[in-house]
Design a protein around this motif. Sequence first.
Motif, mmCIF file in Angstrom:
data_model
loop_
_atom_site.group_PDB
_atom_site.id
_atom_site.type_symbol
_atom_site.label_atom_id
_atom_site.label_comp_id
_atom_site.label_asym_id
_atom_site.label_seq_id
_atom_site.Cartn_x
_atom_site.Cartn_y
_atom_site.Cartn_z
ATOM 1 N N MET A 141 36.618 -4.902 6.046
ATOM 2 C CA MET A 141 36.675 -6.490 6.379
ATOM 3 C C MET A 141 36.460 -6.106 8.605
ATOM 4 O O MET A 141 37.144 -5.392 8.394
ATOM 5 C CB MET A 141 36.743 -7.133 6.318
ATOM 6 C CG MET A 141 36.758 -8.604 6.333
ATOM 7 S SD MET A 141 38.132 -9.813 6.057
ATOM 8 C CE MET A 141 39.270 -9.203 5.019
ATOM 9 N N THR A 142 35.137 -6.534 8.790
ATOM 10 C CA THR A 142 35.604 -6.546 10.011
ATOM 11 C C THR A 142 35.959 -8.031 10.796
ATOM 12 O O THR A 142 36.062 -8.701 10.007
ATOM 13 C CB THR A 142 33.816 -7.061 10.423
ATOM 14 O OG1 THR A 142 33.208 -8.436 10.924
ATOM 15 C CG2 THR A 142 32.863 -5.816 10.034
ATOM 16 N N GLU A 143 36.318 -7.743 12.147
ATOM 17 C CA GLU A 143 37.046 -8.921 12.666
ATOM 18 C C GLU A 143 36.140 -9.507 12.904
ATOM 19 O O GLU A 143 36.577 -10.868 12.472
ATOM 20 C CB GLU A 143 37.839 -7.883 13.600
ATOM 21 C CG GLU A 143 38.772 -8.583 14.886
ATOM 22 C CD GLU A 143 39.640 -8.822 13.881
ATOM 23 O OE1 GLU A 143 41.166 -10.148 13.872
ATOM 24 O OE2 GLU A 143 40.372 -8.180 12.885
ATOM 25 N N ASP A 144 35.199 -9.499 13.451
ATOM 26 C CA ASP A 144 34.335 -10.551 13.657
ATOM 27 C C ASP A 144 33.818 -11.699 12.148
ATOM 28 O O ASP A 144 33.826 -12.737 12.643
ATOM 29 C CB ASP A 144 32.790 -9.854 13.619
ATOM 30 C CG ASP A 144 31.625 -11.399 13.629
ATOM 31 O OD1 ASP A 144 32.259 -12.088 14.562
ATOM 32 O OD2 ASP A 144 30.779 -11.086 13.457
ATOM 33 N N ILE A 145 34.211 -11.538 11.279
ATOM 34 C CA ILE A 145 33.673 -11.812 9.438
ATOM 35 C C ILE A 145 35.687 -12.922 9.630
ATOM 36 O O ILE A 145 35.527 -14.211 9.912
ATOM 37 C CB ILE A 145 34.012 -11.143 9.153
ATOM 38 C CG1 ILE A 145 32.294 -10.778 8.576
ATOM 39 C CG2 ILE A 145 34.010 -12.113 7.226
ATOM 40 C CD1 ILE A 145 32.275 -9.855 7.429
ATOM 41 N N ARG A 146 36.303 -12.281 10.063
ATOM 42 C CA ARG A 146 37.820 -13.097 9.966
ATOM 43 C C ARG A 146 38.087 -14.084 10.906
ATOM 44 O O ARG A 146 38.023 -14.944 10.913
ATOM 45 C CB ARG A 146 39.003 -12.065 10.382
ATOM 46 C CG ARG A 146 39.956 -11.536 9.284
ATOM 47 C CD ARG A 146 40.528 -10.216 9.769
ATOM 48 N NE ARG A 146 40.427 -8.807 9.147
ATOM 49 C CZ ARG A 146 41.399 -8.453 8.977
ATOM 50 N NH1 ARG A 146 42.234 -7.895 10.776
ATOM 51 N NH2 ARG A 146 41.829 -7.027 8.040
ATOM 52 N N GLU A 147 37.250 -13.736 11.919
ATOM 53 C CA GLU A 147 36.955 -14.923 13.522
ATOM 54 C C GLU A 147 35.988 -16.278 13.190
ATOM 55 O O GLU A 147 36.133 -17.432 12.999
ATOM 56 C CB GLU A 147 36.894 -14.227 14.358
ATOM 57 C CG GLU A 147 37.766 -13.469 15.533
ATOM 58 C CD GLU A 147 37.001 -12.171 16.563
ATOM 59 O OE1 GLU A 147 36.201 -12.790 16.828
ATOM 60 O OE2 GLU A 147 37.535 -11.668 17.332
ATOM 61 N N ARG A 148 35.152 -15.168 12.015
ATOM 62 C CA ARG A 148 34.442 -16.710 11.707
ATOM 63 C C ARG A 148 34.548 -17.725 11.388
ATOM 64 O O ARG A 148 34.839 -18.284 10.767
ATOM 65 C CB ARG A 148 32.823 -16.380 11.525
ATOM 66 C CG ARG A 148 32.261 -15.535 12.659
ATOM 67 C CD ARG A 148 30.634 -14.892 12.097
ATOM 68 N NE ARG A 148 29.882 -15.661 11.681
ATOM 69 C CZ ARG A 148 28.579 -14.997 11.332
ATOM 70 N NH1 ARG A 148 28.374 -14.048 11.315
ATOM 71 N NH2 ARG A 148 28.053 -16.338 10.978
ATOM 72 N N VAL A 149 35.517 -17.400 9.863
ATOM 73 C CA VAL A 149 36.059 -17.661 8.841
ATOM 74 C C VAL A 149 36.767 -18.565 9.218
ATOM 75 O O VAL A 149 36.868 -19.488 9.035
ATOM 76 C CB VAL A 149 37.044 -16.930 7.370
ATOM 77 C CG1 VAL A 149 37.256 -18.085 6.722
ATOM 78 C CG2 VAL A 149 35.702 -16.199 7.208
ATOM 79 N N ILE A 150 37.798 -17.992 10.042
ATOM 80 C CA ILE A 150 38.704 -19.454 10.643
ATOM 81 C C ILE A 150 38.212 -20.372 11.114
ATOM 82 O O ILE A 150 38.631 -21.318 11.625
ATOM 83 C CB ILE A 150 39.424 -18.214 12.485
ATOM 84 C CG1 ILE A 150 40.634 -17.377 10.585
ATOM 85 C CG2 ILE A 150 41.183 -18.980 12.497
ATOM 86 C CD1 ILE A 150 41.651 -15.966 11.615
ATOM 87 N N ALA A 151 37.577 -19.849 12.619
ATOM 88 C CA ALA A 151 36.257 -21.054 13.418
ATOM 89 C C ALA A 151 35.807 -22.532 12.444
ATOM 90 O O ALA A 151 35.671 -23.195 12.437
ATOM 91 C CB ALA A 151 35.387 -20.270 13.982
ATOM 92 N N PHE A 152 35.378 -22.129 11.320
ATOM 93 C CA PHE A 152 35.008 -22.646 10.466
ATOM 94 C C PHE A 152 35.649 -23.680 9.757
ATOM 95 O O PHE A 152 35.346 -24.513 9.238
ATOM 96 C CB PHE A 152 33.822 -22.202 8.990
ATOM 97 C CG PHE A 152 33.144 -22.400 8.093
ATOM 98 C CD1 PHE A 152 32.326 -23.447 8.353
ATOM 99 C CD2 PHE A 152 33.305 -22.644 6.869
ATOM 100 C CE1 PHE A 152 31.157 -24.438 8.316
ATOM 101 C CE2 PHE A 152 32.029 -23.771 6.518
ATOM 102 C CZ PHE A 152 31.319 -24.873 6.746
ATOM 103 N N ILE A 153 37.206 -23.020 9.240
ATOM 104 C CA ILE A 153 38.072 -24.241 9.402
ATOM 105 C C ILE A 153 37.815 -25.356 8.899
ATOM 106 O O ILE A 153 38.179 -26.255 8.484
ATOM 107 C CB ILE A 153 39.626 -23.337 8.971
ATOM 108 C CG1 ILE A 153 39.739 -21.865 8.744
ATOM 109 C CG2 ILE A 153 40.529 -24.703 8.731
ATOM 110 C CD1 ILE A 153 40.954 -21.155 8.158
ATOM 111 N N PRO A 154 38.362 -25.772 10.545
ATOM 112 C CA PRO A 154 38.112 -27.229 10.430
ATOM 113 C C PRO A 154 37.278 -28.150 10.129
ATOM 114 O O PRO A 154 36.953 -28.783 9.251
ATOM 115 C CB PRO A 154 38.241 -27.730 12.263
ATOM 116 C CG PRO A 154 38.235 -26.461 12.176
ATOM 117 C CD PRO A 154 38.383 -25.221 12.147
#
Lengths: 173, 277
Positions: A1-14
């Motif tokens: 899993m790339t760091e980019d996907i993790r960051e995008r998932v987190i950013a989408f949480i709100p």
Amino acid sequence: MTEDIRERVIAFIPRLRRFAFSLTGDWDRMEELVQDTCERALTRHEQWKPGTSLESWMCRIAQNIWKDGLKSKKHRAQVSDDSLHFLTGVDGPREIEGRLTLKAVMAAISLLPPDQRIVIALVCIDERTYAETAEILDIPIGTVMSRLARARQALYAGLYDSDTSSACAKAEG
Amino acid sequence: MDKVTNEMLMAFVDGELDPAMRKEVEAALRTDPDLRARAAVFEATRQPIASVFDPILNQPLSLPQEGLRDGTEQNRSAVYSPGNPHSRTPGIISWFSGLFQPPKTLSVTVAFCAVFLGGLGLGFLLKAGLVTIDTPEAGLVAFRDDGLVAAGSLDHTLEKYKSGSSFVKTVSDGRELAVKPILTFRDHEGRICREYEITYPATSRYAGLACRTEDGDWNVLIQSPIKSRPTNGKDTVVASGRDADTVDAVVERIIKGDALGSDQEALLMNKGWRGQD
């Protein structure tokens, strides 16, 4: 899993929480749905096609999980005072013209059939275009529009007509 | 146009029609009050609905750092506090961080989540354009090259609410923000202008004046606090004359004729504030 996907998932949480709340109408079940969605997105990230919208893909996962939950548990969204008052601040009907509370809106949304609630959540709350909504749900745009128009007429009746039972009848019809 | 369907009206309201079709629906709306009434159903179920869910976007997500370090459920649940006093679950953050479990990278993950979703994280999200805060301090008035324009709830209210009715919402700090148009008129340049009041929090009020540009923005000409004074030693305050020295003076200078009546105002509003005298 790339760091980019993790960051995008987190950013989408709100936004995902807002979307999930509009489906569940309950704080705890919203958190549960967000957790399940993120978990599935992260553990099955290879199923996401790069170049497509990760956020739309997560919305598709979320609504699938929610619909599956409806089938298995047979529960509908329940609007509890406890889960809403901290967001609305005020209980009861609209006191001033133009005022809508989250409680009133969720109560009206909870009367809609699941498919109509999903299009309301995607278009009116998550502000997706009709095309994006059609893609997420894998249905034609025309179906999105007819479903959405019916949902909004029923929602309007539920919010603004004094006889809310008519909204229920229309929504189920 | 033979028949304007509900789907077409809804797409018009949602900005989903192509320019040619949009023109046709606009023309039909100008002459058909029944059509406008049908369109109002879709107006009322878009932005007003979305705005009541906005506080969820701004609910803070606290990071249960101690719980993450030792991984105990007891510690996790003790520190989760998303702004909901009734929350009983450890919540998304403790769980989310748990997904990134490799021991040697856990501390990095914790630090990352703390910055991203904790107090400092809000700033990051704001910069990324992912979160909007709608308060008088940020979000009601925006800077443009040609001046100040109404934004957020102020823009929404000026666009959609008749004079004398209030748009009220609970903003991120839990307090209520109310915006109320006071009157609508044309100025000497033919622009539609609206005087308004903002209340936030309950004891602070502001008067303002904005005129609609051809681009559809509400150009804010003036906005200033309404002076208040205490009454009989109570906590409540009242306006000491609705800022006659400032906003009203500007209104008197630019108004052409009388303020619009409610029928004229409603007609213009239904036409998206476009139309002739």
